[in-house]
Write a protein that holds these residues in place. Structure first.
Motif, short mmCIF file in Angstrom:
data_model
loop_
_atom_site.label_atom_id
_atom_site.label_comp_id
_atom_site.label_asym_id
_atom_site.label_seq_id
_atom_site.Cartn_x
_atom_site.Cartn_y
_atom_site.Cartn_z
N ARG A 1 1.44 2.15 5.71
CA ARG A 1 2.18 3.27 5.14
C ARG A 1 1.33 4.52 4.97
O ARG A 1 1.79 5.55 4.46
CB ARG A 1 2.79 2.86 3.78
CG ARG A 1 3.88 1.80 3.92
CD ARG A 1 5.08 2.38 4.63
NE ARG A 1 6.13 1.38 4.87
CZ ARG A 1 6.29 0.74 6.00
NH1 ARG A 1 5.44 0.98 7.01
NH2 ARG A 1 7.24 -0.14 6.17
N SER A 2 0.08 4.44 5.35
CA SER A 2 -0.82 5.59 5.28
C SER A 2 -1.91 5.40 6.33
O SER A 2 -2.09 4.31 6.88
CB SER A 2 -1.46 5.72 3.89
OG SER A 2 -2.32 4.60 3.64
N LEU B 1 2.12 8.88 11.32
CA LEU B 1 1.68 9.09 9.94
C LEU B 1 1.05 10.47 9.75
O LEU B 1 1.17 11.06 8.67
CB LEU B 1 0.67 8.00 9.56
CG LEU B 1 1.24 6.58 9.42
CD1 LEU B 1 0.11 5.57 9.24
CD2 LEU B 1 2.20 6.50 8.23
#
Length: 295
Positions: free
Chosen positions: A107-108, A216
């Motif tokens: 997620r990052s 991202l």
């Protein structure tokens, strides 16, 4: 010729590192050896040794099979005893699925880096010193992507190191950019041995990670450097000279991003005459980011 016995441990270690960086995979002997003739001689010697052995008497009690009495006569190896292949422990298709799952779970960018460093489904990782991840910052919304790590990148653990990296820094400075203000990365995170081209399965295994990096980072403009990189994203078989200098769109995770290709700094070091082409591409890139990002 200098013998290895004449070198200090430090000199020998430096020499071995030099050979590894040059892509040397095998160490050869001082004189050529005909391995085929050597094998035939060994086989003839084994056959002669077996022929010279006295045959066991028919009445000999509990006679062992000849293959057990003479270690040279080994039974055929079963498939389970075959030496391991130099391929991933999992099939390529399964490795691609695992790479996709690992990448999409991040997620990052920091989570993606951790996932990439923990991923062991690609052969390239076994021969590389470093896992090369993106450096810089995504906040500038500008991304520069190269093909694969060089020997300098692999040694220093960062993308665009060495002379090629120094030239890239000067190229970026010429259009008002700094390395720490943009995001630098490579399509392939591990240096292929001997700087060879990555195989199609290796490319597909690495694809989810670079695509997730782009998703991202959310860049508004991408500069693609080198023939391999341009072909990878544009899906073309043309050379960099046919792909450079024109804005195109690449699609990542359902999002289209403007991208332009140019020559890699290493190519400019090899053929400085092409610097004028790269400068033209950089000016085109500068005008776009000045109007769409910085303006």
């Amino acid at each position: 010729m200098i013998s290895a016995s004449d070198l200090t441990p430090a000199e020998l270690a430096a020499l071995l590192h030099f050979h590894a960086d040059a892509g040397v995979d095998w160490l050869l002997e001082d004189q050529p050896v005909d391995r085929f003739a050597e094998f035939e001689a060994m086989r003839a010697a084994r056959q002669g040794a077996r022929a010279a052995q006295p045959r066991p008497e028919a009445t000999a009690p509990a006679a062992r099979p000849q293959t057990e009495r003479h270690p040279t006569a080994k039974p055929a190896a079963s498939p389970a005893a075959a030496p391991p292949r130099a391929t991933p422990a999992i099939p390529d298709e399964q490795a691609v699925e695992q790479a996709r799952f690992a990448a999409e779970s991040a997620r990052s960018l920091s989570e993606l880096k951790t996932a990439l460093e923990a991923f062991n489904g690609c052969n390239l990782k076994n021969s590389a010193r470093s896992t090369i991840f993106a450096s810089g910052t995504p906040e500038g919304r500008i991304m520069v992507i190269g093909p694969m790590p060089s020997a300098d990148d692999d040694r220093e653990g960062a993308p665009f190191a060495g002379r090629a990296g120094q030239l890239l820094d000067r190229m970026l400075a010429a259009i008002g950019l700094k390395r720490d203000e943009i995001l630098l990365t490579n399509v392939i995170p591990w240096r292929p041995p001997g700087n060879r081209a990555p195989s199609p399965p290796e490319i597909e295994i690495c694809r989810p990670f670079i695509e997730r990096q782009i998703a991202l980072a959310e860049p508004k403009a991408v500069l693609l450097l080198g023939n391999f990189t341009a072909r990878h994203f544009f899906g073309s078989t043309e050379t960099i000279h046919g792909l450079r200098g024109e804005w195109r769109e690449i699609s990542v995770s359902g999002r289209t991003i403007p991208a332009i290709a140019s020559l890699h700094p290493q190519e400019l070091l090899t053929a400085p005459v092409n610097k004028r082409l790269a400068w033209s591409d950089l000016l085109t890139f500068k005008n776009y980011i000045a109007a769409e990002i910085l303006g």
